[in-house]
Design a protein around this motif. Structure first.
Motif, mmCIF file in Angstrom:
data_model
loop_
_atom_site.group_PDB
_atom_site.id
_atom_site.type_symbol
_atom_site.label_atom_id
_atom_site.label_comp_id
_atom_site.label_asym_id
_atom_site.label_seq_id
_atom_site.Cartn_x
_atom_site.Cartn_y
_atom_site.Cartn_z
ATOM 1 N N GLY A 112 81.028 -44.533 1.977
ATOM 2 C CA GLY A 112 79.795 -44.435 2.019
ATOM 3 C C GLY A 112 79.547 -45.999 2.705
ATOM 4 N N ALA A 113 78.422 -46.796 2.157
ATOM 5 C CA ALA A 113 77.969 -47.895 2.536
ATOM 6 C C ALA A 113 79.036 -49.036 2.666
ATOM 7 C CB ALA A 113 76.928 -48.477 1.774
ATOM 8 N N ASN B 100 86.569 -38.305 1.932
ATOM 9 C CA ASN B 100 85.613 -39.408 1.173
ATOM 10 C C ASN B 100 86.044 -39.255 -0.278
ATOM 11 O OD1 ASN B 100 84.684 -36.797 -0.179
ATOM 12 N ND2 ASN B 100 82.633 -36.739 1.042
ATOM 13 N N GLY C 11 79.525 -38.290 6.922
ATOM 14 C CA GLY C 11 81.079 -38.137 7.219
ATOM 15 C C GLY C 11 81.242 -37.411 8.295
ATOM 16 N N ALA D 294 78.727 -43.927 12.670
ATOM 17 C CA ALA D 294 77.998 -43.085 11.110
ATOM 18 C C ALA D 294 77.030 -43.946 10.577
ATOM 19 C CB ALA D 294 79.129 -43.094 10.322
ATOM 20 N N SER D 295 77.037 -45.264 10.806
ATOM 21 C CA SER D 295 76.073 -46.068 10.123
ATOM 22 C C SER D 295 74.673 -45.846 10.798
ATOM 23 C CB SER D 295 76.354 -47.606 9.909
ATOM 24 O OG SER D 295 76.349 -48.514 11.248
ATOM 25 N N THR E 247 86.611 -42.574 3.152
ATOM 26 C CA THR E 247 85.630 -43.244 3.634
ATOM 27 C C THR E 247 84.726 -43.431 2.180
ATOM 28 O OG1 THR E 247 84.178 -41.044 4.058
ATOM 29 C CG2 THR E 247 85.157 -41.970 5.696
ATOM 30 N N ASN F 178 82.497 -46.410 12.066
ATOM 31 C CA ASN F 178 81.707 -46.930 10.963
ATOM 32 C C ASN F 178 80.425 -47.092 11.753
ATOM 33 O OD1 ASN F 178 83.207 -46.840 8.690
ATOM 34 N ND2 ASN F 178 84.003 -49.038 8.900
ATOM 35 N N GLY G 27 81.838 -48.681 4.027
ATOM 36 C CA GLY G 27 82.861 -48.170 5.263
ATOM 37 C C GLY G 27 83.795 -47.465 4.893
#
Ligand code: ADP
Length: 306
Positions: free
Chosen positions: A221-222, A183, A252, A282-283, A219, A279, A224
């Motif tokens: 976060g928002a 991340n 993550g 995870a979203s 990664t 993605n 992608g």
């Protein structure tokens, strides 16, 4: 099969209006116990998507350890190589969260640090015949590296998540990872490059390719993530869909577990497709609260993902 060599932690969470000062006792308004630990989280997500999964880890011979083994079984994960030791307690994270969402956390890795070479040797057959292995840094790093090398030299796809980040990472982690997934904060600790945009993530990717990685995912976060590979050394931004995030804890790990699932079960998908689907998974996880409790099951997802 997806094999995970990694950590299990019991999260002991207290919700309070404010954080206590040293020596102070305060009353909180809610307490709950959650299952966590990066390795276990990733394994749970891969299992819920439908991968055949096996966990290699160590817990204590105590009630938290017993509960964790039950948790793996409920999720259909093989526990043949989940060891129980009398020499340390199951890993635990004591977490206090105030009403602003700020937290203080104490992690005692406990039994996780007793996973050793002998445990890996016992599980060697499972490691060497896996499709994908996932390793992180919540166990003794040398053991994580040993597992990664054992898998790599047997042609198993290795997915390494350098979390929590160590600035002085053994360079063999780079050369023995087929996929290196970090991340933003891990990227900065490893390379010294602060990451606030896909462009920054691309710079990190180039540095990590120079260190011997074959494919790097950062990664965001928002936003992608960004991927880059030796075959195509041009950073590619793979955005995540817009969602209303409720709790991003463990996003993550959901992403990494999903990567392993798609790599193991759909070997013909391009990495870009694998990342796009991960993605999405995870979203979904950020739209519910908790860590493992927010990880989606295959039956609850759009079937065109599979
Ligand atoms: P970590 O949990 O390690 O900090 P990230 O915050 O980078 O990891 O999140 C990992 C993945 O989770 C992202 O690449 C993305 O796919 C998804 N994700 C995280 N936060 C959001 C969000 N607010 N909206 C949509 N997807 C998200």
């Amino acid at each position: 099969e997806v094999v995970v060599v990694g950590s299990c932690m019991t999260d002991l969470v207290s919700l309070t209006t404010r954080l206590p000062k040293a020596g102070e006792t305060i009353h909180g308004h809610k307490f709950f116990i959650g299952f966590g630990g990066k390795g276990a989280n990733q394994c749970i997500q891969a299992a819920r998507l439908g991968a055949k999964t096996l966990m290699i880890c160590k817990v204590g011979k105590d009630s938290f350890g017993n509960d964790y083994i039950e948790n793996f079984k409920r999720n259909g994960i093989s526990t043949d190589f989940v060891g129980q030791t009398e020499d340390a307690a199951t890993g635990a994270a004591s977490i206090i969260v105030n009403s602003e969402g700020q937290n203080v956390i104490v992690i005692v890795a406990g039994a996780n640090l007793l996973l050793d070479s002998e445990d890996l040797k016992r599980a060697a057959n499972a490691i060497c015949k896996a499709k994908v292995i996932i390793c992180q840094l919540e166990i003794t790093p040398a053991i994580s590296l040993e597992a990664l090398k054992m898998a790599y030299s047997n042609g198993v796809k290795t997915l390494f998540n350098p979390a929590p980040a160590h600035a002085e990472l053994d360079p063999q982690f780079y050369t023995h990872s087929d996929i290196f997934c970090c991340n933003e904060s891990e990227a900065e600790i490893l390379t010294g490059i602060p990451v606030g945009s896909p462009e920054d993530a691309g710079k990190v990717g180039l540095v990590l390719l120079e260190r011997g990685c074959k494919l790097v995912i950062v990664t965001l976060g928002a936003e992608g993530c960004v991927m880059i590979s030796v075959d195509e050394p041009i950073p590619k931004h793979v955005p995540a869909g817009k969602v209303r995030a409720v709790d991003t804890t463990g996003a993550g790990d959901s992403f990494v577990g999903a990567l392993a699932f798609f790599m193991a079960c759909y070997p013909n998908l391009s990495m870009e497709e694998v990342i796009r689907k991960s993605n999405f998974i995870a979203s979904v996880s950020v739209q519910a609260s908790g860590t493992q409790s927010s990880y989606p099951y295959r039956k609850d997802l759009p079937q065109d993902l599979f």
